[in-house]
Design a protein around this motif. Structure first.
Motif, PDB file in Angstrom:
ATOM      1  N   PHE A  40       0.893  -1.613   0.254  1.00 45.93           N
ATOM      2  CA  PHE A  40      -0.023  -0.348  -0.132  1.00 45.93           C
ATOM      3  C   PHE A  40       0.539   0.979   0.264  1.00 45.93           C
ATOM      4  CE2 PHE A  40       0.932   1.035   4.242  1.00 45.93           C
ATOM      5  CZ  PHE A  40       0.819  -0.172   4.870  1.00 45.93           C
ATOM      6  N   ARG A  69      -5.413   5.756  -6.002  1.00 51.82           N
ATOM      7  CA  ARG A  69      -5.676   4.303  -5.743  1.00 51.82           C
ATOM      8  C   ARG A  69      -5.648   3.922  -7.027  1.00 51.82           C
ATOM      9  NH1 ARG A  69      -9.831   4.782  -3.117  1.00 51.82           N
ATOM     10  NH2 ARG A  69      -9.614   5.143  -0.826  1.00 51.82           N
ATOM     11  N   LYS A  73      -3.092   1.239  -8.480  1.00 51.48           N
ATOM     12  CA  LYS A  73      -2.779  -0.082  -8.790  1.00 51.48           C
ATOM     13  C   LYS A  73      -2.514  -0.972  -9.869  1.00 51.48           C
ATOM     14  CE  LYS A  73      -7.381  -1.416  -6.736  1.00 51.48           C
ATOM     15  NZ  LYS A  73      -8.463  -0.970  -6.579  1.00 51.48           N
ATOM     16  N   ASP A  79      -3.064  -1.001  -2.866  1.00 54.11           N
ATOM     17  CA  ASP A  79      -4.375  -0.047  -2.359  1.00 54.11           C
ATOM     18  C   ASP A  79      -3.115   0.711  -0.986  1.00 54.11           C
ATOM     19  OD1 ASP A  79      -6.562  -1.078   0.120  1.00 54.11           O
ATOM     20  OD2 ASP A  79      -6.287   1.010  -0.976  1.00 54.11           O
ATOM     21  N   ILE A  80      -4.347   2.588  -1.011  1.00 52.27           N
ATOM     22  CA  ILE A  80      -3.720   3.293   0.151  1.00 52.27           C
ATOM     23  C   ILE A  80      -4.286   3.296   1.126  1.00 52.27           C
ATOM     24  CG2 ILE A  80      -3.770   4.569  -2.295  1.00 52.27           C
ATOM     25  CD1 ILE A  80      -5.928   5.706  -1.520  1.00 52.27           C
TER      26      ILE A  80
END
Ligand code: 6CS
Length: 283
Positions: A40, A69, A73, A79-80
Motif C-alpha cells: 500500500f 488508488r 493499482k 491499495d492506499i
C-alpha cells in the motif's frame, strides 16, 4: 590501472544484481518496489469533501484518493492507507517520511513546488467564502475583509486561503485558523467569524449538507487565482512521481480520469488545460 577498473566493475555488478533481485530495474525504482512489497501507499488527506473524505466506517473516498488508488493499482501497489493531516503539516510529514504521497487537493504554488515533487495537475478549483445570508459585510474579495477592521475570516491552518487573506492585508489576528469544514460552518452560523474560506467545491459541499437558509456562498472570491493540485511526492522520489505521471496521462487520454473526478464536480478539461510547469511558475 586495469586492476582498479576490474574491481570497480565487479562492485557495480554486485550492486545492480542486488537491485535486480529486488525487482527494481534501477536504483530509481527502489521506492516503487518498496511500496509494492509494502502492499500500500501511505497517503495524506484532509477529509474535506469532495477532495477527500473519510466515512464513519473509515472508508476513504474523494476525488484525490480515488485517482491515487487507481494509479497505484496500475503501478502494482494494491491499495492506499490514508492519514488525516492539517494542510500546513502535510509537506513536513511527507519530508519526515510519515506519508509516501500527499493526495489531498494540496494546490500547486511556487513555494510548495520547491519543497515537493508534484505530479501533473489533478484537481482545479477557484476560492469561495461562506457568509451569513445577505452577505452583511459585502465581501467580494479578501481585500474587502482587510478593509473592514472588525471583520474576521476563517481558513485552514497552512492553507491557501489563509495565505491569500494574509497577503491581501488581513491582519494575523483577524485570520482565524479553523481545523475542519464542520467547525468553519458552525463558526459562521454562530457569528464567531464573518466568513469561512475554502475552495468552491468544498464550500458548496458544506452548504448542501448544512441545508441552512441563513447562509450564503460568495464564489469565486474576486482576485483569487484558480488553483490546481497534484499528487505531492517527497523530493528524491521523482522516479515514482514520473511513473505516476505516465499512468495519469494514460487515464487523461482514455477518459478514465474524467470518469473518476467529474462525478465529484471537478473538471478534467481544467486539469488537462494546464501543466505542473505553468502552475509552479505562477505568481
Ligand atoms: O491547497 C490548499 O492549501 C487548500 N486546498 C484545499 C483542497 N482545501 C483548502 C486548502 O487550504
Amino acid at each position: 590501472m586495469k586492476k582498479l577498473v576490474i574491481v570497480a566493475g565487479v562492485a557495480g555488478l554486485v550492486a545492480s544484481t542486488m537491485l535486480l533481485a529486488s525487482g527494481a530495474r534501477s536504483a530509481d525504482d527502489a521506492k516503487l518496489e518498496q511500496l509494492k512489497a509494502q502492499g500500500f501507499a501511505r497517503v495524506a488527506i484532509a477529509n474535506e469533501p469532495p477532495y477527500t473524505a473519510v466515512a464513519a466506517d473509515g472508508k476513504v473516498s474523494g476525488a484525490a484518493p480515488d485517482v491515487a488508488r487507481e494509479i497505484f493499482k496500475r503501478l502494482g501497489v494494491n491499495d492506499i492507507v490514508a492519514s488525516i493531516s492539517e494542510y500546513g503539516a502535510m509537506i513536513p510529514g511527507l519530508q519526515a517520511g510519515r506519508f509516501d504521497v500527499v493526495t489531498a487537493g494540496l494546490f500547486m504554488k511556487p513555494e510548495r513546488c520547491a519543497a515537493v515533487a508534484y505530479s501533473e495537475p489533478v484537481l482545479c478549483d477557484a476560492e469561495a467564502m461562506l457568509v451569513k445570508k445577505g452577505n452583511p459585510k459585502g465581501f467580494k474579495s479578501y481585500e474587502d475583509v482587510a478593509k473592514d477592521t472588525s471583520a474576521t475570516v476563517g481558513a485552514p491552518g497552512g492553507g491557501t486561503e489563509e495565505k491569500l487573506a494574509l497577503n491581501a492585508g488581513v491582519p494575523r489576528d483577524r485570520v482565524i485558523v479553523v481545523p475542519d469544514g464542520q467547525s468553519g460552518l458552525k463558526m459562521v452560523q454562530d457569528g464567531r467569524i464573518d466568513a469561512y474560506s475554502l475552495p468552491v467545491l468544498s464550500i458548496n459541499d458544506l452548504m448542501k449538507k448544512a441545508n441552512d437558509p441563513n447562509l450564503e456562498v460568495i464564489a469565486p472570491v474576486q482576485g483569487a487565482p484558480v488553483y490546481c493540485d497534484g499528487a505531492a511526492f517527497k523530493k528524491g522520489d521523482e522516479a515514482l512521481r514520473d511513473a505516476y505521471d505516465v499512468e495519469l496521462a494514460k487515464m487523461k487520454k482514455s477518459g478514465e480520469f474524467a470518469k473518476i473526478i467529474e462525478p465529484y464536480g471537478f473538471s478534467a478539461k481544467a486539469a488537462m488545460s494546464t501543466t505542473r510547469e505553468k502552475l509552479c511558475a505562477a505568481k
